[in-house]
Design a protein around this motif. Structure first.
Motif, mmCIF file in Angstrom:
data_model
loop_
_atom_site.group_PDB
_atom_site.id
_atom_site.type_symbol
_atom_site.label_atom_id
_atom_site.label_comp_id
_atom_site.label_asym_id
_atom_site.label_seq_id
_atom_site.Cartn_x
_atom_site.Cartn_y
_atom_site.Cartn_z
ATOM 1 N N UNK B 34 0.814 -1.219 0.000
ATOM 2 C CA UNK B 34 0.000 0.000 0.000
ATOM 3 C C UNK B 34 0.850 1.273 0.000
ATOM 4 N N UNK B 35 2.092 1.112 -0.345
ATOM 5 C CA UNK B 35 3.043 2.232 -0.297
ATOM 6 C C UNK B 35 2.453 3.524 -0.878
ATOM 7 N N UNK B 36 2.394 4.563 -0.081
ATOM 8 C CA UNK B 36 1.954 5.873 -0.554
ATOM 9 C C UNK B 36 0.461 5.991 -0.816
ATOM 10 N N UNK B 37 -0.323 4.965 -0.472
ATOM 11 C CA UNK B 37 -1.746 5.003 -0.821
ATOM 12 C C UNK B 37 -2.656 5.030 0.401
ATOM 13 N N UNK B 38 -2.078 5.121 1.570
ATOM 14 C CA UNK B 38 -2.874 5.039 2.800
ATOM 15 C C UNK B 38 -3.071 6.426 3.410
ATOM 16 N N UNK B 39 -4.323 6.718 3.757
ATOM 17 C CA UNK B 39 -4.632 7.963 4.457
ATOM 18 C C UNK B 39 -4.658 7.676 5.952
ATOM 19 N N UNK B 40 -3.869 8.422 6.696
ATOM 20 C CA UNK B 40 -3.812 8.185 8.143
ATOM 21 C C UNK B 40 -4.674 9.195 8.887
ATOM 22 N N UNK B 41 -5.777 8.753 9.479
ATOM 23 C CA UNK B 41 -6.656 9.693 10.192
ATOM 24 C C UNK B 41 -6.137 10.067 11.573
ATOM 25 N N UNK B 42 -5.017 9.475 11.995
ATOM 26 C CA UNK B 42 -4.501 9.749 13.336
ATOM 27 C C UNK B 42 -5.232 8.947 14.388
ATOM 28 N N UNK B 43 -4.929 9.250 15.640
ATOM 29 C CA UNK B 43 -5.546 8.494 16.739
ATOM 30 C C UNK B 43 -6.984 8.962 16.928
ATOM 31 N N UNK B 44 -7.917 8.023 16.975
ATOM 32 C CA UNK B 44 -9.338 8.357 17.075
ATOM 33 C C UNK B 44 -9.903 7.911 18.420
ATOM 34 N N UNK B 45 -11.041 8.469 18.764
ATOM 35 C CA UNK B 45 -11.753 8.041 19.973
ATOM 36 C C UNK B 45 -11.987 6.535 19.851
ATOM 37 N N UNK B 46 -11.553 5.744 20.824
ATOM 38 C CA UNK B 46 -11.581 4.281 20.652
ATOM 39 C C UNK B 46 -12.941 3.716 20.246
ATOM 40 N N UNK B 47 -14.000 4.144 20.928
ATOM 41 C CA UNK B 47 -15.351 3.687 20.577
ATOM 42 C C UNK B 47 -16.279 4.904 20.608
ATOM 43 N N UNK B 48 -17.106 5.033 19.578
ATOM 44 C CA UNK B 48 -17.935 6.233 19.442
ATOM 45 C C UNK B 48 -19.349 5.841 19.005
ATOM 46 N N UNK B 49 -19.902 4.869 19.690
ATOM 47 C CA UNK B 49 -21.273 4.443 19.353
ATOM 48 C C UNK B 49 -21.887 3.824 20.605
ATOM 49 N N UNK B 50 -23.168 3.581 20.534
ATOM 50 C CA UNK B 50 -23.873 2.990 21.681
ATOM 51 C C UNK B 50 -24.419 1.626 21.265
ATOM 52 N N UNK B 51 -24.127 0.617 22.080
ATOM 53 C CA UNK B 51 -24.551 -0.749 21.748
ATOM 54 C C UNK B 51 -26.072 -0.849 21.686
ATOM 55 N N UNK B 52 -26.566 -1.567 20.679
ATOM 56 C CA UNK B 52 -28.015 -1.811 20.609
ATOM 57 C C UNK B 52 -28.318 -3.310 20.639
ATOM 58 N N UNK B 53 -27.279 -4.125 20.430
ATOM 59 C CA UNK B 53 -27.470 -5.575 20.434
ATOM 60 C C UNK B 53 -26.716 -6.194 21.593
ATOM 61 N N UNK B 184 -14.221 -3.281 18.968
ATOM 62 C CA UNK B 184 -12.825 -3.122 19.336
ATOM 63 C C UNK B 184 -12.433 -1.647 19.301
ATOM 64 N N UNK B 185 -11.384 -1.307 20.020
ATOM 65 C CA UNK B 185 -10.766 0.018 19.873
ATOM 66 C C UNK B 185 -10.464 0.230 18.385
ATOM 67 N N UNK B 186 -11.004 1.293 17.816
ATOM 68 C CA UNK B 186 -10.882 1.526 16.372
ATOM 69 C C UNK B 186 -9.415 1.656 15.934
ATOM 70 N N UNK B 187 -8.545 2.002 16.875
ATOM 71 C CA UNK B 187 -7.138 2.220 16.539
ATOM 72 C C UNK B 187 -6.321 0.931 16.497
#
Lengths: 191, 206
Positions: B34-53, B184-187
């Motif tokens: 993937x050389x040169x083709x990856x966009x790095x969003x940086x460190x993100x909030x590990x989990x950003x949703x609420x479980x429904x199941x 899982x932790x998105x990171x």
């Protein structure tokens, strides 16, 4: 005032812990380049006696690349999750076979892999899938990966021992090393 | 008084620096592929949703288009296969590009547990096609939850506030019941042994 003093002591202590490298390991100095000394970082020794014998490491729980009993040591930084590493696995195995057949006193070549971000389970999956005959070390927490400069995988770093016993990096490159036979002769200095 | 304030400020500064240095650094290995083709969003909030199941719930059914051509319906596997659903946040990002290529070499492990794998992202089909081609192709269906955007991710409770999904694994048994959930932790990438271990437990009837 006293509370402030303790806060300063705690903060300086923590900063010291963060800055001082663990014993036996190197600081993150980027990817080792040609001419560099390979960082003296400790790796967990393989469990299998045959693999320990291959590396020439003693009974200890860990070893460093600079302790491997060979004139030339090839270190493959790989990952089970890396499609390039998967594609190159047969080529690297061929290099191992070649080095076993062609190594001679004074020109011994050995190879080991470090599975960056791979658990022991994942490294074993890779070993079984590609029938890798040489030692593969799991680096599940990316500790080694970070110390070696977080390069792309696969990355091959070759460390050569000089007549005086000192060791230096003679090759450091991401991607394929090309034809295994040509690579072998390049490393031992036959061509 | 002023000296004390300065000392406290200095202490806070040193403490912050130490905490930053001691904090675990996010890491994922990027393949040379993937050389040169990856966009790095940086460190993100590990989990950003609420479980429904929760484990034991019936799995919400869905039909999604796949890069392989046919639309895939979850309920078609009922009575036939266990289903592992791997939600990953986005194509062309570091950790996601370092996850599915690993599943690509363990088809036998999934099949040994009578399971199929479905990969889902909220990317559109052309993006998913190009990305998985860069991996050398994949054996498992790759499904696009692009439109209505993230509808399946929403029903599974894994759509993040920025419109991508969590990095999550769901395992649905042959009766259509959710037997395993791990958001899982998105990171970080979930260890393969966690998925295989869960499949072993389901197959063993525990």
């Amino acid at each position: 005032m006293r509370r402030c003093f303790f806060t300063v002591v705690l903060a300086v202590g923590l900063l010291g812990c963060a800055l001082v490298p663990s014993p036996g390991t190197a600081q993150d100095g980027g990817v080792p380049q040609v001419g560099d000394v390979f960082p003296d970082l400790m790796l967990p020794a393989p469990q299998a006696p045959a693999l320990r014998e291959y590396l020439g490491v003693g009974p200890g729980a860990s070893f460093s690349v600079n302790q491997v009993d060979a004139d030339v040591v090839v270190v493959e930084i790989f990952s089970m999750y890396c499609p390039y590493c998967q594609r190159e696995a047969p080529v690297v195995n061929e290099f191992y076979g070649l080095s076993q057949r062609k190594s001679k006193p004074g020109k011994t070549v050995k190879i080991l892999g470090i599975g960056v971000g791979n658990s022991q389970f994942e490294v074993e999956v890779f070993r079984k899938k590609y029938q890798v005959p040489f030692p593969l070390i799991a680096d599940g927490d990316y500790r080694v990966y970070q110390l070696l400069g977080q390069t792309r995988t696969p990355h091959f770093i070759v460390v050569k021992r000089s007549a005086d016993g000192s060791r230096r990096v003679i090759y450091s490159q991401a991607g394929s090393f090309g034809d295994p036979e040509a690579f072998f002769h390049k490393l031992v200095g036959d061509r | 008084m002023k000296k004390r304030s300065h000392t406290r400020g200095l202490a806070c500064l040193v403490l912050a620096a130490a905490v930053c240095l001691l904090a675990p650094r996010p890491a994922s290995a990027v393949s040379e592929m993937f050389k040169g083709k990856i966009y790095n969003p940086g460190h993100l909030k590990p989990i950003d949703s609420v479980a429904v199941l929760k484990v034991g719930d019936p799995a919400p059914d869905f039909t999604l288009p796949s890069i392989q051509g046919p639309r895939v319906t979850l309920s078609e596997y009922r009575g036939k296969k266990n289903v592992v659903i791997s939600f990953v946040p986005a194509a062309w990002t570091p950790v996601c590009s370092d996850q599915w290529p690993g599943y690509n070499i363990v088809r036998d492990l999934f099949e040994a547990h009578d399971a199929v794998l479905l990969g889902i992202t909220v990317d559109n089909l052309p993006t998913l096609y190009a990305w998985t081609q860069e991996m050398g192709g994949v054996w498992f269906p790759v499904l696009s939850d692009f439109w209505p955007h993230g509808q399946v991710a929403t029903r599974y409770g894994v759509l993040r506030s920025d419109g991508v999904s969590e990095r999550a694994i769901f395992i649905i048994d042959k009766k259509g019941i959710v037997r395993y959930i791990h958001v899982h932790d998105i990171n970080k990438r979930p260890p393969l042994e966690d998925i295989i271990g869960a499949l072993q437990r389901i197959q063993g009837g525990s």
